[in-house]
Design a protein around this motif. Structure first.
Motif, PDB file in Angstrom:
ATOM      1  N   ASP A   1      11.806  -2.799  -5.670  1.00 54.27           N
ATOM      2  CA  ASP A   1      13.116  -2.908  -6.278  1.00 54.27           C
ATOM      3  C   ASP A   1      13.199  -1.873  -7.390  1.00 54.27           C
ATOM      4  OD1 ASP A   1      15.647  -4.182  -6.806  1.00 54.27           O
ATOM      5  OD2 ASP A   1      14.689  -4.864  -8.668  1.00 54.27           O
TER       6      ASP A   1
ATOM      7  N   LYS B   1       9.328  -4.165  -8.925  1.00 52.01           N
ATOM      8  CA  LYS B   1       8.483  -5.171  -8.265  1.00 52.01           C
ATOM      9  C   LYS B   1       8.576  -5.019  -6.756  1.00 52.01           C
ATOM     10  CE  LYS B   1       8.118  -8.854 -11.620  1.00 52.01           C
ATOM     11  NZ  LYS B   1       8.575 -10.166 -12.042  1.00 52.01           N
ATOM     12  N   THR B   2       7.455  -5.293  -6.092  1.00 52.22           N
ATOM     13  CA  THR B   2       7.463  -5.158  -4.637  1.00 52.22           C
ATOM     14  C   THR B   2       8.288  -6.268  -4.011  1.00 52.22           C
ATOM     15  OG1 THR B   2       5.430  -6.412  -4.562  1.00 52.22           O
ATOM     16  CG2 THR B   2       5.228  -4.030  -4.442  1.00 52.22           C
ATOM     17  N   THR B   3       8.913  -5.939  -2.880  1.00 53.90           N
ATOM     18  CA  THR B   3       9.736  -6.928  -2.192  1.00 53.90           C
ATOM     19  C   THR B   3       9.105  -7.280  -0.854  1.00 53.90           C
ATOM     20  OG1 THR B   3      11.116  -5.153  -1.342  1.00 53.90           O
ATOM     21  CG2 THR B   3      11.847  -6.239  -3.351  1.00 53.90           C
TER      22      THR B   3
ATOM     23  N   GLN C   1       4.461  -9.551  -1.798  1.00 56.66           N
ATOM     24  CA  GLN C   1       5.697  -9.623  -2.559  1.00 56.66           C
ATOM     25  C   GLN C   1       5.463  -9.934  -4.040  1.00 56.66           C
ATOM     26  OE1 GLN C   1       8.351 -12.187  -0.545  1.00 56.66           O
ATOM     27  NE2 GLN C   1      10.130 -11.609  -1.764  1.00 56.66           N
ATOM     28  N   GLY C   2       6.319  -9.376  -4.891  1.00 58.10           N
ATOM     29  CA  GLY C   2       6.349  -9.777  -6.291  1.00 58.10           C
ATOM     30  C   GLY C   2       5.358  -9.086  -7.196  1.00 58.10           C
TER      31      GLY C   2
ATOM     32  N   ASN D   1      12.527  -2.034   2.509  1.00 60.73           N
ATOM     33  CA  ASN D   1      13.470  -2.366   1.445  1.00 60.73           C
ATOM     34  C   ASN D   1      14.601  -3.234   1.966  1.00 60.73           C
ATOM     35  OD1 ASN D   1      12.978  -1.065  -1.309  1.00 60.73           O
ATOM     36  ND2 ASN D   1      12.398   0.534   0.125  1.00 60.73           N
TER      37      ASN D   1
ATOM     38  N   LYS E   1      22.554  -9.463   4.140  1.00 60.59           N
ATOM     39  CA  LYS E   1      22.449  -8.909   2.804  1.00 60.59           C
ATOM     40  C   LYS E   1      23.733  -8.163   2.473  1.00 60.59           C
ATOM     41  CE  LYS E   1      19.397  -6.333   0.071  1.00 60.59           C
ATOM     42  NZ  LYS E   1      18.261  -6.220  -0.645  1.00 60.59           N
TER      43      LYS E   1
END
Lengths: 312, 519
Positions: free
Chosen positions: A198, A203-205, A225-226, A280, B512
């Motif tokens: 993001d 932070k990783t998604t 994640q996170g 993403n 989304k």
């Protein structure tokens, strides 16, 4: 039932044909390619612009120098050999140390003899890994000691952060994590995991491996994640700054995190891949169009990053 | 802007091509389809020799009223030579002469013939005298005597006698007498002369006749010796090998007798090569004549004015752009990965000669063996260029071995493997092995199969007779192909394989919101 073509279009997914015809060809001047394709030139220009890069130990340009490659190392036992004009992560040899018996150790713990290293160098010089098969040079550089932040989610090798920079604005980023299958390399088509980042929070998604979504790293099993990327602001600024040296409107910037030295710019890519959209879960097109519609682009990298954070 | 330019150019190209095709089809009557036609053959003899520098004369036998054919027209192409033809009741000759001739001289004789049932006439001339019995040396004499004795017992007249004799001489399991006689290679002129000599032992007049087997797209044909015997009324032909009676339908009788086909004075001995091509000439040649009458500039610059030899080359070359278009579609719209951009087209051209099934089998075997040896070469740590050269050499050796092996097994098709483009194959093997090492076998096989699929589709396009006819008779259709290629050059939609690649996006239920979508 809407056609898959329309659905992809609605999601804003950028395809290979459109990337080439609508972005790379009109935006990237061919005369600016050599700087990006030649890793030595990239390094030189980056140093001039105060962008940190892995230290260059030396280059090997002619067959004759191969025998003396050890003299370039200045007693370093950890180093990376790359083709100066390589593409797609091919031809990269990571040496993680030297054994007392004279053998070198690769990143995957396999032993490699001095002869084999010399053969690899000779292959690089003869153009086996270069774009179009032209003769090439080999560079030997500092081996990045990767940041502990990624220890749990990478398998042998250095994770890197790929950022797509359009007209100097970072528009999308992902973390590329080596796996057993990718043999320590961070190239997605070789089996590495891509994790979306993001842009705002750093932070990783999502995680993606071989075109399918995953939640855990296939080798270490850790959750992807996170994870907060350290030095995120600095990384974005470095990526934006790379636009100033490369002058390519559409490019990918690869940055690694070193335990001691912080973010280092590894290489620039004039034809960055499209998988970044998968991890993403967002197409590149809407963002590209937004940046296309901007009237003016600030000259300073910091301002461009601020603008990016503002838009996305 | 660029898109508009391309669309305008493409539209102009299509309009120009359509107009030309329409004109040629309706005004000049060129057929759109290759079907419904009588076989019309263009036969061309090419005589080349080194002149000594002084006056030069060339005498060359040419066909005269060949049985089963009518001659539509004939041409002598011989820049500055004087030409005369001469007919001696059996054979016809072309006599070329020039005052000064230097270096390499090339003379052409070209005729167009059409199959015609009505012109099968009995061959009467000349009426021969009965040959005197030759004196054979021993042990030949007694062997021939015994054979003739046996053949006579099994036959009723000259025709059956000759057939019986030929069958006996050609028997795959010769008895001892035949084994003594048989020296010359079966089917050669030597052999026919020997048969004539043996027939003389039975006082049967016989002669050698040279024929040309008509087959489409022959570039370096030669005359084949045939046998004719006189049964007291007319000359009857025999296949000297199979003993079958009469001429086969696609046989052009070139000349009678055994003198040299061509004689040169004032030069080195000449080389003669025959090119043969089958055409839709019935309609096309009518169209040509019509075009000449109305003085059409369009036909004056058509491919039919080229020598047959060159025409045959163009029949293949003109198909290549269609293959290129196919590759564009496969790569940019479908998204198939191949080794090398146009490699599948070159392979497809080779498949034309080998036929599909054989082609695919041999290609797979070749690449598999090449790949195994190449992966071994990797261990020897060779430099790039020597390694490529080694792979090339290996490929050629494998091709030669497969040819020899298939010839031993009696598989004639196996011989056509020699037509595979070896350099391209070597590069393919090299690239495939690199991908094998760098990205693993699955990626390498993936691309290998992609290339093979592209080559098979290319074969279907390149071997399509209607397409081949269309681009040869209407080469302006390639402008349409060009227009299509230009238009596809600006195709920015998704490739089919990308639908698969981004399937995660397609099947994600999460809707989304594209918060940043431009209005």
């Amino acid at each position: 039932m809407i056609s898959p073509w329309r659905k992809l279009r609605e999601k804003g997914i950028l395809g290979m044909n459109q990337r080439n015809a609508d972005f790379i060809m009109p935006y990237n001047k061919r005369s600016h390619y050599p700087l990006v394709d030649d890793k030595r030139a990239t390094k030189k220009a980056a140093l001039k612009a105060n962008i940190p890069v892995p230290e260059l130990y030396g280059t090997i340009e002619i067959e004759h120098q191969i025998k003396q490659f050890q003299q370039l190392l200045k007693n370093e036992n950890e180093f990376v050999i790359k083709p100066a004009n390589g593409s797609g992560g091919n031809g990269i040899l990571v040496i993680a140390g030297k054994n007392p018996n004279g053998y070198y150790r690769k990143a995957n713990d396999a032993l490699i003899s001095q002869d084999e290293i010399q053969y690899h160098l000779s292959n690089i010089l003869s153009g086996m890994y270069s774009l179009g098969g032209a003769t090439d040079s080999a560079i030997i550089e500092y081996r990045v000691k990767f940041d502990n932040a990624f220890q749990t989610i990478s398998y042998r090798g250095v994770p890197d952060i790929r950022t797509i920079v359009f007209r100097g604005l970072p528009i999308m980023a992902m973390l590329r994590l080596p796996t057993r299958e990718s043999d320590g390399r961070a190239n997605l088509h070789q089996g590495a995991v891509g994790a979306g980042i993001d842009i705002h929070s750093g932070k990783t998604t999502l995680g993606v491996c071989h075109d399918s979504l995953i939640e855990h790293h296939p080798d270490t099993g850790a959750r992807i994640q996170g994870l907060a990327i350290p030095h995120w602001q600095q990384i974005l600024e470095m990526a934006a700054k790379c636009y100033d040296i490369a002058q390519l409107d559409y490019m990918g910037v690869d940055i690694v995190l070193d335990k001691e030295l912080g973010p280092l710019m590894l290489e620039l890519n004039a034809r960055p891949g499209l998988n970044i959209q998968l991890c993403n879960d967002h197409g590149l097109l809407p963002r590209l169009h937004q940046v296309e519609n901007l009237d003016s682009i600030p000259a300073k990298a910091q301002q461009r990053v601020a603008m990016s954070l503002d838009i996305f | 802007m660029k898109d508009l330019q391309i669309k305008v150019i493409a539209a102009l190209l299509v309009i120009a091509a359509t107009a030309l095709v329409y004109h040629k089809n309706t005004e000049l009557g060129l057929p759109l389809l290759p079907a419904e036609m009588n076989d019309v053959w263009t036969v061309e003899a090419r005589i080349s020799f080194q002149a000594n520098g002084g006056p030069a004369k060339a005498e060359f036998y040419i066909p005269h009223k060949p049985p089963g054919f009518i001659k539509l027209n004939e041409d002598f192409i011989s820049s500055n030579y004087g030409l005369a033809t001469d007919y001696d009741k059996v054979n016809r000759k072309a006599l070329w002469a020039v005052r000064r001739a230097y270096e390499k001289q090339v003379l052409y004789y070209r005729c167009e013939i059409a199959f015609d049932e009505a012109s099968y006439q009995s061959r009467l001339q000349p009426i021969p005298s009965y040959p005197s019995r030759p004196v054979y040396g021993e042990p030949h004499g007694s062997a021939i005597g015994a054979v003739l004795e046996e053949v006579r017992a099994h036959s009723a007249d000259t025709i059956t006698f000759t057939r019986e004799l030929l069958l006996k001489l050609n028997s795959p399991e010769p008895d001892e007498n035949v084994a003594i006689i048989n020296k010359a290679g079966i089917g050669k002129a030597e052999w026919v002369r020997q048969v004539i000599n043996i027939l003389a032992g039975a006082r049967i007049p016989a002669r050698i006749v040279y024929i040309l087997q008509l087959q489409d797209r022959i570039k370096h044909g030669t005359l084949v010796p045939w046998l004719e015997v006189y049964d007291g009324k007319h000359w009857t032909a025999f296949n000297p090998v199979t003993a079958s009676h009469g001429f086969t339908p696609n046989t052009l009788v070139w000349r009678v007798g055994d003198d040299p086909l061509v004689t040169i004075e004032g030069g080195q001995p000449a080389q003669v090569e025959f090119s043969i091509a089958r055409h839709s000439r019935t309609k096309v040649s009518l169209a040509e004549q019509w075009a000449k009458q109305v003085d059409s500039k369009v036909m004056a610059f058509s491919l039919f004015t080229l020598p047959v030899h060159t025409q045959n080359v163009y029949r293949i070359i003109l198909l290549v752009p269609l293959g290129a278009l196919l590759i564009v579609v496969l790569r940019n719209i479908v998204g198939i990965q191949t080794f090398g951009t146009f490699m599948p087209i070159l392979i497809a051209l080779a498949f034309r000669e080998t036929q599909l099934l054989w082609g695919v089998t041999m290609f797979s075997i070749l690449v598999a063996i090449g790949l195994m040896l190449r992966l071994y070469l990797e261990r020897l740590k060779l430099l790039l260029v020597p390694r490529l050269a080694a792979v090339l050499t290996i490929v050629i050796l494998i091709i030669a071995s497969i040819s020899i092996l298939s010839s031993q097994l009696g598989l004639d098709r196996g011989l056509s493997i020699a037509l595979f483009p070896v350099v391209i194959l070597a590069m393919t093997i090299e690239r495939m092995s690199l991908i094998w090492e760098e990205h693993g076998p699955s990626e390498a096989l993936n691309r290998g199969i992609g290339s093979l699929i592209a080559a098979c589709l290319g074969y279907l396009v390149l071997s399509n007779e209607t397409l081949a006819h269309l681009v040869f008779v209407f080469p302006e259709l390639l402008l349409v192909v060009l227009a299509a290629i230009l238009l596809l050059g600006r195709y920015t939609g998704y490739r089919l394989t990308e639908l698969w690649r981004f399937r995660a996006v397609l099947f994600s239920n999460k809707n989304k919101t594209n918060n940043g979508d431009a209005p």
